[in-house]
Design a protein around this motif. Sequence first.
Motif, PDB file in Angstrom:
ATOM      1  N   MET A   1      43.249   2.776 -19.772  1.00  0.00           N
ATOM      2  CA  MET A   1      41.811   2.603 -19.669  1.00  0.00           C
ATOM      3  C   MET A   1      41.439   2.509 -18.188  1.00  0.00           C
ATOM      4  O   MET A   1      42.014   1.748 -17.442  1.00  0.00           O
ATOM      5  CB  MET A   1      41.376   1.333 -20.401  1.00  0.00           C
ATOM      6  N   ALA A   2      40.475   3.273 -17.786  1.00  0.00           N
ATOM      7  CA  ALA A   2      39.935   3.192 -16.436  1.00  0.00           C
ATOM      8  C   ALA A   2      38.629   2.403 -16.493  1.00  0.00           C
ATOM      9  O   ALA A   2      37.920   2.426 -17.498  1.00  0.00           O
ATOM     10  CB  ALA A   2      39.690   4.585 -15.890  1.00  0.00           C
ATOM     11  N   TYR A   3      38.335   1.723 -15.427  1.00  0.00           N
ATOM     12  CA  TYR A   3      37.104   0.948 -15.377  1.00  0.00           C
ATOM     13  C   TYR A   3      36.529   0.989 -13.979  1.00  0.00           C
ATOM     14  O   TYR A   3      37.198   1.361 -13.029  1.00  0.00           O
ATOM     15  CB  TYR A   3      37.344  -0.498 -15.823  1.00  0.00           C
ATOM     16  N   ARG A   4      35.265   0.589 -13.882  1.00  0.00           N
ATOM     17  CA  ARG A   4      34.642   0.485 -12.566  1.00  0.00           C
ATOM     18  C   ARG A   4      33.688  -0.700 -12.552  1.00  0.00           C
ATOM     19  O   ARG A   4      33.209  -1.160 -13.595  1.00  0.00           O
ATOM     20  CB  ARG A   4      33.925   1.766 -12.186  1.00  0.00           C
ATOM     21  N   LEU A   5      33.405  -1.141 -11.362  1.00  0.00           N
ATOM     22  CA  LEU A   5      32.497  -2.258 -11.140  1.00  0.00           C
ATOM     23  C   LEU A   5      31.061  -1.797 -11.382  1.00  0.00           C
ATOM     24  O   LEU A   5      30.661  -0.735 -10.908  1.00  0.00           O
ATOM     25  CB  LEU A   5      32.654  -2.754  -9.702  1.00  0.00           C
ATOM     26  N   ARG A   6      30.333  -2.592 -12.104  1.00  0.00           N
ATOM     27  CA  ARG A   6      28.908  -2.292 -12.324  1.00  0.00           C
ATOM     28  C   ARG A   6      28.125  -2.860 -11.144  1.00  0.00           C
ATOM     29  O   ARG A   6      27.670  -4.000 -11.153  1.00  0.00           O
ATOM     30  CB  ARG A   6      28.447  -2.885 -13.651  1.00  0.00           C
ATOM     31  N   ILE A   7      28.026  -2.061 -10.113  1.00  0.00           N
ATOM     32  CA  ILE A   7      27.445  -2.486  -8.850  1.00  0.00           C
ATOM     33  C   ILE A   7      25.994  -2.941  -9.034  1.00  0.00           C
ATOM     34  O   ILE A   7      25.561  -3.919  -8.418  1.00  0.00           O
ATOM     35  CB  ILE A   7      27.548  -1.352  -7.817  1.00  0.00           C
ATOM     36  N   ASP A   8      25.258  -2.259  -9.894  1.00  0.00           N
ATOM     37  CA  ASP A   8      23.860  -2.632 -10.129  1.00  0.00           C
ATOM     38  C   ASP A   8      23.745  -4.053 -10.661  1.00  0.00           C
ATOM     39  O   ASP A   8      22.887  -4.820 -10.225  1.00  0.00           O
ATOM     40  CB  ASP A   8      23.188  -1.635 -11.075  1.00  0.00           C
ATOM     41  N   GLN A   9      24.625  -4.411 -11.580  1.00  0.00           N
ATOM     42  CA  GLN A   9      24.595  -5.766 -12.149  1.00  0.00           C
ATOM     43  C   GLN A   9      24.944  -6.803 -11.098  1.00  0.00           C
ATOM     44  O   GLN A   9      24.337  -7.867 -11.036  1.00  0.00           O
ATOM     45  CB  GLN A   9      25.576  -5.875 -13.327  1.00  0.00           C
ATOM     46  N   LEU A  10      25.947  -6.496 -10.281  1.00  0.00           N
ATOM     47  CA  LEU A  10      26.338  -7.421  -9.223  1.00  0.00           C
ATOM     48  C   LEU A  10      25.198  -7.609  -8.231  1.00  0.00           C
ATOM     49  O   LEU A  10      24.859  -8.733  -7.865  1.00  0.00           O
ATOM     50  CB  LEU A  10      27.593  -6.913  -8.507  1.00  0.00           C
ATOM     51  N   ARG A  11      24.587  -6.526  -7.795  1.00  0.00           N
ATOM     52  CA  ARG A  11      23.489  -6.631  -6.826  1.00  0.00           C
ATOM     53  C   ARG A  11      22.309  -7.423  -7.398  1.00  0.00           C
ATOM     54  O   ARG A  11      21.704  -8.235  -6.711  1.00  0.00           O
ATOM     55  CB  ARG A  11      23.030  -5.248  -6.387  1.00  0.00           C
ATOM     56  N   ASN A  12      21.967  -7.179  -8.659  1.00  0.00           N
ATOM     57  CA  ASN A  12      20.867  -7.914  -9.293  1.00  0.00           C
ATOM     58  C   ASN A  12      21.163  -9.405  -9.360  1.00  0.00           C
ATOM     59  O   ASN A  12      20.304 -10.233  -9.050  1.00  0.00           O
ATOM     60  CB  ASN A  12      20.578  -7.376 -10.689  1.00  0.00           C
ATOM     61  N   ALA A  13      22.374  -9.762  -9.763  1.00  0.00           N
ATOM     62  CA  ALA A  13      22.752 -11.173  -9.847  1.00  0.00           C
ATOM     63  C   ALA A  13      22.761 -11.811  -8.460  1.00  0.00           C
ATOM     64  O   ALA A  13      22.322 -12.957  -8.290  1.00  0.00           O
ATOM     65  CB  ALA A  13      24.124 -11.315 -10.512  1.00  0.00           C
ATOM     66  N   ALA A  14      23.242 -11.075  -7.478  1.00  0.00           N
ATOM     67  CA  ALA A  14      23.278 -11.590  -6.111  1.00  0.00           C
ATOM     68  C   ALA A  14      21.858 -11.839  -5.599  1.00  0.00           C
ATOM     69  O   ALA A  14      21.582 -12.889  -4.994  1.00  0.00           O
ATOM     70  CB  ALA A  14      24.022 -10.621  -5.199  1.00  0.00           C
ATOM     71  N   LEU A  15      20.961 -10.900  -5.845  1.00  0.00           N
ATOM     72  CA  LEU A  15      19.574 -11.072  -5.404  1.00  0.00           C
ATOM     73  C   LEU A  15      18.926 -12.284  -6.064  1.00  0.00           C
ATOM     74  O   LEU A  15      18.211 -13.042  -5.402  1.00  0.00           O
ATOM     75  CB  LEU A  15      18.760  -9.811  -5.692  1.00  0.00           C
ATOM     76  N   LYS A  16      19.180 -12.484  -7.348  1.00  0.00           N
ATOM     77  CA  LYS A  16      18.628 -13.645  -8.052  1.00  0.00           C
ATOM     78  C   LYS A  16      19.140 -14.946  -7.457  1.00  0.00           C
ATOM     79  O   LYS A  16      18.451 -15.962  -7.488  1.00  0.00           O
ATOM     80  CB  LYS A  16      18.964 -13.575  -9.542  1.00  0.00           C
ATOM     81  N   ALA A  17      20.359 -14.920  -6.910  1.00  0.00           N
ATOM     82  CA  ALA A  17      20.949 -16.107  -6.294  1.00  0.00           C
ATOM     83  C   ALA A  17      20.559 -16.233  -4.817  1.00  0.00           C
ATOM     84  O   ALA A  17      20.974 -17.175  -4.148  1.00  0.00           O
ATOM     85  CB  ALA A  17      22.469 -16.056  -6.428  1.00  0.00           C
ATOM     86  N   GLY A  18      19.773 -15.279  -4.311  1.00  0.00           N
ATOM     87  CA  GLY A  18      19.330 -15.320  -2.924  1.00  0.00           C
ATOM     88  C   GLY A  18      20.265 -14.627  -1.949  1.00  0.00           C
ATOM     89  O   GLY A  18      20.099 -14.757  -0.740  1.00  0.00           O
TER      90      GLY A  18
END
Length: 71
Positions: A1-18
Amino acid sequence: MAYRLRIDQLRNAALKAGDQRPADIAKRTGISESALSRMLRGQSTPGLVTIMKLRDSYGLTNKDLIEEVAA
């Protein structure tokens, strides 16, 4: 199984945390800025420990952060 980081989700969560800059994410998670930069550009895939740091730092789940892709 190959996978990748969901960069959009990480960026959204990071922005919500400031956390607006990659340096902010690196500081909060303890991941080096260079490693984080490669992940955000899609040039590297994070390992389990890194995913756990991201997940725990932003209150996300593994499913939030990773997606399966065709190999």
